[in-house]
Write a protein that holds these residues in place. Structure first.
Motif, PDB file in Angstrom:
ATOM      1  N   SER A   1       0.843  -1.193   0.000  1.00 19.74           N
ATOM      2  CA  SER A   1       0.000   0.000   0.000  1.00 19.74           C
ATOM      3  C   SER A   1       0.877   1.241   0.000  1.00 19.74           C
ATOM      4  CB  SER A   1      -0.906   0.010   1.240  1.00 19.74           C
ATOM      5  OG  SER A   1      -0.123   0.248   2.402  1.00 19.74           O
ATOM      6  N   LYS A   2       0.308   2.352  -0.435  1.00 20.08           N
ATOM      7  CA  LYS A   2       1.048   3.623  -0.440  1.00 20.08           C
ATOM      8  C   LYS A   2       1.478   3.989   0.976  1.00 20.08           C
ATOM      9  CE  LYS A   2      -0.870   5.433  -4.655  1.00 20.08           C
ATOM     10  NZ  LYS A   2      -1.668   6.404  -5.338  1.00 20.08           N
ATOM     11  N   GLU A   3       0.632   3.681   1.960  1.00 21.63           N
ATOM     12  CA  GLU A   3       0.960   3.999   3.350  1.00 21.63           C
ATOM     13  C   GLU A   3       2.197   3.223   3.801  1.00 21.63           C
ATOM     14  OE1 GLU A   3      -1.234   4.283   7.694  1.00 21.63           O
ATOM     15  OE2 GLU A   3      -1.746   2.590   6.393  1.00 21.63           O
ATOM     16  N   ILE A   4       2.264   1.936   3.470  1.00 22.10           N
ATOM     17  CA  ILE A   4       3.424   1.131   3.856  1.00 22.10           C
ATOM     18  C   ILE A   4       4.670   1.651   3.158  1.00 22.10           C
ATOM     19  CG2 ILE A   4       4.508  -1.153   3.682  1.00 22.10           C
ATOM     20  CD1 ILE A   4       1.778  -2.404   4.237  1.00 22.10           C
ATOM     21  N   ILE A   5       4.578   1.937   1.859  1.00 22.54           N
ATOM     22  CA  ILE A   5       5.739   2.435   1.118  1.00 22.54           C
ATOM     23  C   ILE A   5       6.232   3.755   1.703  1.00 22.54           C
ATOM     24  CG2 ILE A   5       6.482   3.387  -1.108  1.00 22.54           C
ATOM     25  CD1 ILE A   5       4.739   1.196  -2.422  1.00 22.54           C
ATOM     26  N   THR A   6       5.301   4.658   2.017  1.00 27.03           N
ATOM     27  CA  THR A   6       5.686   5.962   2.579  1.00 27.03           C
ATOM     28  C   THR A   6       6.418   5.781   3.904  1.00 27.03           C
ATOM     29  OG1 THR A   6       3.836   7.060   1.494  1.00 27.03           O
ATOM     30  CG2 THR A   6       4.793   8.187   3.392  1.00 27.03           C
ATOM     31  N   VAL A   7       5.857   4.985   4.795  1.00 23.48           N
ATOM     32  CA  VAL A   7       6.466   4.784   6.117  1.00 23.48           C
ATOM     33  C   VAL A   7       7.784   4.015   5.988  1.00 23.48           C
ATOM     34  CG1 VAL A   7       6.173   3.674   8.371  1.00 23.48           C
ATOM     35  CG2 VAL A   7       4.313   5.014   7.385  1.00 23.48           C
ATOM     36  N   ALA A   8       7.825   2.974   5.152  1.00 20.98           N
ATOM     37  CA  ALA A   8       9.053   2.193   4.983  1.00 20.98           C
ATOM     38  C   ALA A   8      10.176   3.057   4.413  1.00 20.98           C
ATOM     39  CB  ALA A   8       8.794   0.992   4.076  1.00 20.98           C
ATOM     40  N   THR A   9       9.839   3.954   3.501  1.00 26.71           N
ATOM     41  CA  THR A   9      10.836   4.868   2.935  1.00 26.71           C
ATOM     42  C   THR A   9      11.363   5.823   4.012  1.00 26.71           C
ATOM     43  OG1 THR A   9       9.810   4.677   0.759  1.00 26.71           O
ATOM     44  CG2 THR A   9      11.249   6.585   1.128  1.00 26.71           C
ATOM     45  N   GLN A  10      10.481   6.307   4.860  1.00 22.01           N
ATOM     46  CA  GLN A  10      10.911   7.165   5.971  1.00 22.01           C
ATOM     47  C   GLN A  10      11.811   6.395   6.936  1.00 22.01           C
ATOM     48  OE1 GLN A  10       7.122   8.361   7.583  1.00 22.01           O
ATOM     49  NE2 GLN A  10       6.784   9.936   6.025  1.00 22.01           N
ATOM     50  N   LEU A  11      11.449   5.149   7.248  1.00 17.78           N
ATOM     51  CA  LEU A  11      12.258   4.322   8.134  1.00 17.78           C
ATOM     52  C   LEU A  11      13.630   4.045   7.517  1.00 17.78           C
ATOM     53  CD1 LEU A  11       9.562   1.739   9.358  1.00 17.78           C
ATOM     54  CD2 LEU A  11      10.447   3.719  10.606  1.00 17.78           C
TER      55      LEU A  11
END
Length: 193
Positions: A175-185
């Motif tokens: 999901s876009k939410e997972i990608i956004t958070v994983a990229t931040q992490l």
């Protein structure tokens, strides 16, 4: 009474996050060990199941076991300190995630020496390639693995490579939410050095 209940809820939530972190650390070490042992059945069992919509299990296993061998390339995983670093466990709307960063080193032995020069010139963001001889090179660098717990994993932890080379595939299944958070992490872990 409300304060006591609130404190207990905070303690329980903190304990659950700490327990998740312990599970993830143990699983990360196991999946890396299974990869080094070339035990693809165990690796596949621990893999985030949505990846199999893009690449069926049999194809993934065949590629992992035979792709390099079929090209006359032998892979030898070197034992190096993992130096595992985990991000905080993040609870999202429909998933919980954690990103791990670790070291990996492998030696590739080629039957066809002309492939060595071609591979030695390959540029990879988090991996250094070093020519060791006429038919050998070392690939050493940082790898990223994303831990995901969601409805697709039956609320258990499963894992997915999260290196730049996997971005296109991950974009199809996460999901876009997972990608956004994983990229931040990933950015936070990268800046940890």
């Amino acid at each position: 009474m409300k304060k006591i209940l609130f404190c207990l809820l905070i303690l329980f939530a903190g304990g659950a996050v700490a327990q998740d972190a312990q599970i993830i650390k143990k699983d990360f070490e196991a999946i890396v060990a299974y990869t080094h042992q070339k035990n693809m059945d165990k690796v596949i069992d621990m893999t985030y199941p949505q990846i199999f919509k893009v690449m069926p299990k049999a194809q993934m296993k065949a590629m992992a076991n035979g792709a390099l061998d079929g090209m006359g390339i032998k892979t030898i995983f070197e034992e190096v300190p993992l130096m595992l670093k985990l991000s905080p466990v993040k609870k999202l709307k429909d998933a919980t995630v954690c990103l791990g960063k670790y070291n990996q080193s492998l030696v590739l032995e080629f039957k066809n020496p002309s492939l060595v020069d071609m591979m030695a010139k390959t540029k990879m963001k988090d991996t250094r390639i070093e020519k060791l001889g006429a038919n050998k090179l070392r690939m050493k660098g940082t790898q990223y693995l994303l831990a995901i717990k969601d409805k697709y994993t039956n609320n258990t932890w499963k894992y997915l490579r999260y290196d730049d080379e996997d971005a296109a595939t991950n974009g199809k299944i996460l999901s876009k939410e997972i990608i956004t958070v994983a990229t931040q992490l990933k950015t936070a872990l990268t800046n940890l050095n």
